[in-house]
Design a protein around this motif. Structure first.
Motif, mmCIF file in Angstrom:
data_model
loop_
_atom_site.group_PDB
_atom_site.id
_atom_site.type_symbol
_atom_site.label_atom_id
_atom_site.label_comp_id
_atom_site.label_asym_id
_atom_site.label_seq_id
_atom_site.Cartn_x
_atom_site.Cartn_y
_atom_site.Cartn_z
ATOM 1 N N ALA A 29 81.474 144.561 14.127
ATOM 2 C CA ALA A 29 82.747 143.930 14.468
ATOM 3 C C ALA A 29 82.580 142.979 15.639
ATOM 4 O O ALA A 29 83.165 141.895 15.664
ATOM 5 C CB ALA A 29 83.777 145.002 14.781
ATOM 6 N N GLU A 30 81.744 143.375 16.606
ATOM 7 C CA GLU A 30 81.473 142.508 17.764
ATOM 8 C C GLU A 30 80.896 141.173 17.334
ATOM 9 O O GLU A 30 81.195 140.137 17.909
ATOM 10 C CB GLU A 30 80.435 143.168 18.671
ATOM 11 N N ALA A 31 80.056 141.253 16.299
ATOM 12 C CA ALA A 31 79.463 140.020 15.794
ATOM 13 C C ALA A 31 80.580 139.041 15.494
ATOM 14 O O ALA A 31 80.498 137.857 15.807
ATOM 15 C CB ALA A 31 78.657 140.306 14.528
ATOM 16 N N GLY A 32 81.664 139.557 14.928
ATOM 17 C CA GLY A 32 82.797 138.711 14.602
ATOM 18 C C GLY A 32 83.478 138.188 15.847
ATOM 19 O O GLY A 32 83.864 137.021 15.920
ATOM 20 N N LEU A 33 83.592 139.053 16.861
ATOM 21 C CA LEU A 33 84.292 138.643 18.084
ATOM 22 C C LEU A 33 83.618 137.443 18.738
ATOM 23 O O LEU A 33 84.265 136.587 19.320
ATOM 24 C CB LEU A 33 84.337 139.809 19.082
ATOM 25 N N THR A 34 82.289 137.404 18.631
ATOM 26 C CA THR A 34 81.590 136.296 19.290
ATOM 27 C C THR A 34 81.747 134.997 18.513
ATOM 28 O O THR A 34 81.500 133.930 19.039
ATOM 29 C CB THR A 34 80.082 136.592 19.425
ATOM 30 N N LEU B 40 81.447 138.278 8.853
ATOM 31 C CA LEU B 40 81.345 138.094 10.298
ATOM 32 C C LEU B 40 79.887 138.065 10.745
ATOM 33 O O LEU B 40 79.468 137.199 11.520
ATOM 34 C CB LEU B 40 82.074 139.232 11.031
ATOM 35 N N LEU B 41 79.128 139.029 10.228
ATOM 36 C CA LEU B 41 77.714 139.087 10.597
ATOM 37 C C LEU B 41 76.978 137.830 10.141
ATOM 38 O O LEU B 41 76.127 137.295 10.857
ATOM 39 C CB LEU B 41 77.062 140.306 9.957
ATOM 40 N N ALA B 42 77.322 137.381 8.949
ATOM 41 C CA ALA B 42 76.666 136.178 8.413
ATOM 42 C C ALA B 42 76.916 134.990 9.334
ATOM 43 O O ALA B 42 76.007 134.189 9.605
ATOM 44 C CB ALA B 42 77.182 135.890 7.005
ATOM 45 N N GLN B 43 78.146 134.884 9.848
ATOM 46 C CA GLN B 43 78.453 133.773 10.765
ATOM 47 C C GLN B 43 77.617 133.873 12.030
ATOM 48 O O GLN B 43 77.048 132.882 12.503
ATOM 49 C CB GLN B 43 79.944 133.822 11.167
ATOM 50 N N THR B 44 77.543 135.073 12.577
ATOM 51 C CA THR B 44 76.775 135.249 13.813
ATOM 52 C C THR B 44 75.307 134.910 13.595
ATOM 53 O O THR B 44 74.674 134.262 14.427
ATOM 54 C CB THR B 44 76.900 136.706 14.300
ATOM 55 N N ILE B 45 74.780 135.382 12.454
ATOM 56 C CA ILE B 45 73.366 135.106 12.169
ATOM 57 C C ILE B 45 73.148 133.597 12.048
ATOM 58 O O ILE B 45 72.200 133.045 12.619
ATOM 59 C CB ILE B 45 72.915 135.846 10.883
ATOM 60 N N PRO C 79 70.968 132.610 6.319
ATOM 61 C CA PRO C 79 70.581 131.196 6.357
ATOM 62 C C PRO C 79 69.275 130.982 5.582
ATOM 63 O O PRO C 79 68.483 131.916 5.450
ATOM 64 C CB PRO C 79 70.352 130.928 7.852
ATOM 65 N N SER C 80 69.059 129.778 5.099
ATOM 66 C CA SER C 80 67.899 129.541 4.235
ATOM 67 C C SER C 80 66.570 129.663 4.984
ATOM 68 O O SER C 80 65.537 129.822 4.354
ATOM 69 C CB SER C 80 68.011 128.164 3.583
ATOM 70 N N ASN C 81 66.609 129.605 6.302
ATOM 71 C CA ASN C 81 65.342 129.724 7.029
ATOM 72 C C ASN C 81 65.032 131.156 7.455
ATOM 73 O O ASN C 81 64.165 131.388 8.286
ATOM 74 C CB ASN C 81 65.299 128.783 8.238
ATOM 75 N N VAL C 82 65.781 132.108 6.895
ATOM 76 C CA VAL C 82 65.427 133.519 7.096
ATOM 77 C C VAL C 82 64.946 134.060 5.762
ATOM 78 O O VAL C 82 65.682 134.077 4.780
ATOM 79 C CB VAL C 82 66.625 134.357 7.597
ATOM 80 N N GLU C 83 63.678 134.457 5.752
ATOM 81 C CA GLU C 83 63.055 134.882 4.501
ATOM 82 C C GLU C 83 62.708 136.365 4.579
ATOM 83 O O GLU C 83 62.144 136.811 5.579
ATOM 84 C CB GLU C 83 61.783 134.055 4.299
ATOM 85 N N PHE C 84 63.092 137.113 3.541
ATOM 86 C CA PHE C 84 62.683 138.517 3.486
ATOM 87 C C PHE C 84 61.390 138.624 2.690
ATOM 88 O O PHE C 84 61.288 138.098 1.585
ATOM 89 C CB PHE C 84 63.757 139.375 2.810
#
Lengths: 76, 348, 370
Positions: free
Chosen positions: A68-73, C15-20, C53-58
């Motif tokens: 959720a924090e990820a979203g906050l930032t 949300l995580l995708a945006q942060t990444i 993102p396309s520059n992160v490869e698993f």
């Protein structure tokens, strides 16, 4: 490897070292041979018929908070 | 009926099937009289011939046959008897046809308790009455102990296709809608729960059911707008969609979040390491219809007891690779491939 | 499903995708190896790559015990059934793994072998108790997660005096395989590791500390749910950006630094290390597998039955060794999808649904098709 699923302890069968655990309404019997100090209501990771570990609730909440924090930032 | 030449009644409480029940003699005649004819009773069967003769309206007929082998014979929500009737009724109905008559072939294993056989026969008779498809002819064979799994039942059904209805697995085209009449995976999970080393303390029951009345209202409402119908039995929804995509030369895009699934089935699949898309159903149908008829059909389906949870789960798309793809509930996309053999529970 | 559904939420994934996306350095190409097949499975099954993102490869690692089991060991198991008429019990995952001569356990069963799929070592013990006049062998596979269950079964068999139960041990060790990948003579094309989930819940996060340090590779212990994978990837990306190389633990709800000491104790009591063991695709790796200690020899199938070492050959042209080291991708292999498919696997990465090639073929080939 290593499919393991969090399940909640419903009944502990002290005489056999087994426990009835449930994932939602599905119940299965698992061995408690690998864990100490578990109680009814605890969540354990179940793997090949054994409780492998107790799930730490506080840590789970912290991890969820991280998502959720990820979203906050990112959201203004 | 006239006096039977049998010295004593069939011992349905403690008796077992033995080789004489398949030998063509009196024991076999008695089994047929006191069990099969008694319960399946109808005019055509009572003709007593090795075939049943009937007249039918001229038109397009369909015929379908299906062998039923299942362990355990009795499972939560059904048994091999009702399954053998519903399975063939459904296969006939998936052409849009109204099923008319059934034939049944039994392969019995020596030692099968007659009480079990009676239970199965009664269950078949009930299923045959409720679906309006009499069992009009049949056959019985007995194999030695160890050469069968209690009982195998093959049923064959014929049906009449209404006018204007033209349903075939090669008719899916880009833009059409993909519908399902309810939750997936119930049958396969109920069967697994019934097996010895998996005790689920739960109430998952098989969805085993006859779909002919549901199909009847669907084709009546939109006879020319239904292009494909198929029941996703063995191999589950994933296999059926791949078959339709392959035979029609199209791709499919389904939306995971819209696929109905019971929470217990979801949980059982998690425990067993199974993908519910590949788990068997016995009372489900996949319908591919024109976009314009989608809402009308869904409304009709939802009024039927077997279609209350009907959903549009995806669309047919153009794809030269004929892949079935899925938008995951997580927000990504993946291929839903053909299964590799029977799905085995995994620990890995 | 508590502790499951929350870790699959689409809103949080976005949300995580945006942060990444905001955290990655566009000039850097991030090569993250997920060691475990469980991660590979999650990435493909949930479509995690679509959110990255396309520059992160698993890069899909060797963490599937079915995939890395050498063919010779399957041959051994089939010979056990054929020559000694034992009841062979195993986890279902092994049933379709190809042995020499296009056979497998399913086919050996069809040919009359008494081979049974089990869900737990407790099932095997029950079969042994129910069949006192037959020899019952458990074909044991798995990493540190699965080994304790075998150890418990052996202890129980000893306590009960079961004389018809034995274990064909193929348990392998994760840290040794990671070291083998990092020690390879050719340059290692991996920036960081998503560390094992359930292996770590048994062995703890401590064993990885020397790797992070010695090889200067960041490691994040990552849960198997898709949000865990994304969060762990984010943590690795941050470490790489900041030039750090530490062991971090995203899966703290199930993994501690020390792990499950009771399980470790049981394993150490029953098993000891083999000097070396063959990993399919990676070759011989020193100290990378377990065998039963001499005190438990009575339960060791390799001592009870004659089981010659079988050296089976791999298919020519198979790129599994390079794929397992991250040097090549499944799509780089000429056999993929032509002669090597899930129905007819040629190399280790195709044999289980968690293998890099099988997961890619079944779930992921979409991208290259469009």
């Amino acid at each position: 490897m290593c499919l393991a699923l969090p399940a909640q302890i419903q009944i502990i069968h002290a005489d056999t070292g087994m426990a009835t655990v449930s994932v939602d309404n599905i119940k299965v019997e698992v061995s408690l041979a690998l864990v100490d100090d578990v109680q009814v209501g605890d969540y354990v990771l179940v793997h090949v018929g054994y409780a492998l570990n107790k799930i730490n609730e506080d840590e789970a909440i912290k991890t969820l908070a991280l998502f959720a924090e990820a979203g906050l930032t990112t959201t203004p | 009926m006239s006096m039977k030449p049998y010295t004593s009644k069939l011992d349905l409480s403690t008796g077992n099937v033995d080789l004489s029940h398949g030998g063509g003699g009196r024991a076999m005649a008695q089994l047929i009289d006191e069990l099969f004819i008694k319960h399946f009773d109808n005019d055509l069967l009572r003709q007593g011939n090795d075939q049943a003769m009937f007249t039918t309206k001229a038109g397009r007929l369909v015929i379908s046959t299906d062998g039923h082998v299942i362990s355990p014979l009795f499972f939560p929500g059904g048994d091999i008897g009702s399954l053998a009737v519903y399975g063939t009724v459904n296969d006939v109905a998936m052409s849009g046809a109204k099923p008319l008559y059934l034939a049944a072939g039994f392969i019995l294993e020596e030692g099968l308790p007659l009480a079990d056989l009676e239970r199965i026969v009664i269950s078949m008779a009930t299923a045959s009455h409720t679906t309006g498809t009499p069992i009009v002819t049949g056959d019985t064979k007995v194999v030695e102990r160890g050469k069968g799994d209690g009982v195998f039942i093959t049923t064959t059904g014929i049906g009449l296709v209404p006018e204007r209805v033209n349903i075939s697995s090669n008719r899916a085209r880009p833009g059409y809608s993909i519908l399902i009449n309810g939750s997936i995976g119930d049958h396969g999970i109920a069967i697994m729960a019934g097996r010895e080393n998996l005790q689920f303390g739960t109430s998952i029951v098989s969805d085993s059911a006859a779909l002919n009345t549901l199909v009847e209202v669907m084709v009546a409402a939109a006879p020319a707008d239904i292009y494909c119908l198929r029941d996703p039995t063995r191999g589950g929804l994933a296999t059926t969609l791949n078959e339709l995509a392959q035979q029609s030369g199209v791709g499919m895009l389904i939306d995971e979040a819209s696929i109905p699934m019971k929470p217990e089935v979801k949980a059982a699949c998690e425990i067993l390491g199974l993908d519910p898309l590949y788990v068997a159903n016995e009372g489900k149908l996949v319908c591919i219809c024109s976009a314009s008829a989608t809402d009308r059909l869904l409304a009709i389906m939802r009024q039927h007891p077997l279609g209350q949870d009907a959903m549009k789960i995806g669309v047919v798309i153009e794809d030269k690779h004929r892949l079935v793809q899925m938008t995951t509930a997580f927000g990504g996309r993946r291929i839903v491939d053909w299964p590799v053999g029977e799905q085995l529970p995994r620990i890995c | 499903m508590k502790y499951i559904s929350e870790f699959r939420r689409q809103d949080l994934a976005k949300l995580l995708a945006q942060t990444i996306a905001q955290t990655v350095d566009p000039k850097h190409h991030y090569r993250l190896m997920e060691f475990c097949g469980g991660h590979t499975h999650a990435i493909f099954r949930y479509g995690v790559q679509d959110l990255m993102p396309s520059n992160v490869e698993f890069i899909h690692g060797p963490g599937c015990p079915v995939c890395v089991l050498p063919i010779g060991r399957i041959d051994n198991a089939i010979q056990l059934v054929e020559r000694h008429d034992v009841i062979l019990c195993t986890y279902a995952d092994l049933m379709r793994v190809p042995a020499t001569g296009r056979t497998n356990l399913l086919k050996a069963k069809a040919a009359g072998g008494d081979i049974r799929m089990v869900y737990s070592t407790q099932d095997v013990l029950k079969i042994a108790r129910d069949n006192p006049h037959r020899q019952v062998v458990f074909f044991a596979i798995g990493f540190e997660t699965t080994t304790p269950a075998s150890a418990v079964a052996i202890k129980v068999a000893q306590a009960e005096g079961l004389t018809n139960f034995s274990v064909f041990c193929n348990h392998v060790l994760t840290p040794s395989a990671m070291q083998a990948i990092l020690d390879a003579p050719e340059p290692v094309a991996i920036d960081a590791f998503l560390g094992p989930s359930h292996v770590s819940s048994v062995i703890g996060s401590k064993p990885y500390e020397t790797f992070a340090d010695h090889y200067a590779k960041p490691i994040v212990i990552a849960g198997f749910e898709p949000l865990d994978v994304m969060q762990s990837a984010l943590m690795l990306i941050r470490q790489i950006n900041e030039g750090r190389h530490e062991v971090e633990n995203e899966y703290s709800r199930a993994v501690t630094r020390d792990g499950n000491l009771k399980a470790q104790g049981l394993v150490n009591e029953v098993f000891e290390r083999r000097p070396q063991f063959e990993w399919r695709g990676l070759g011989l790796i020193p100290n990378s597998a377990l065998k039963l200690k001499a005190e438990y020899a009575a339960f060791d199938a390799e001592r009870r039955f004659e089981m010659p070492a079988i050296q089976a050959s791999e298919v020519k042209g198979c790129e599994c060794p390079a794929i397992l080291r991250g040097a090549k991708k499944p799509k780089d292999c000429k056999l993929l999808g032509t002669v090597c498919t899930p129905e007819n696997p040629m190399g280790s990465c195709m044999v289980s649904s968690e293998g890099a090639c099988a997961a890619y073929w079944s779930y992921g080939r979409l991208r290259e098709n469009n």
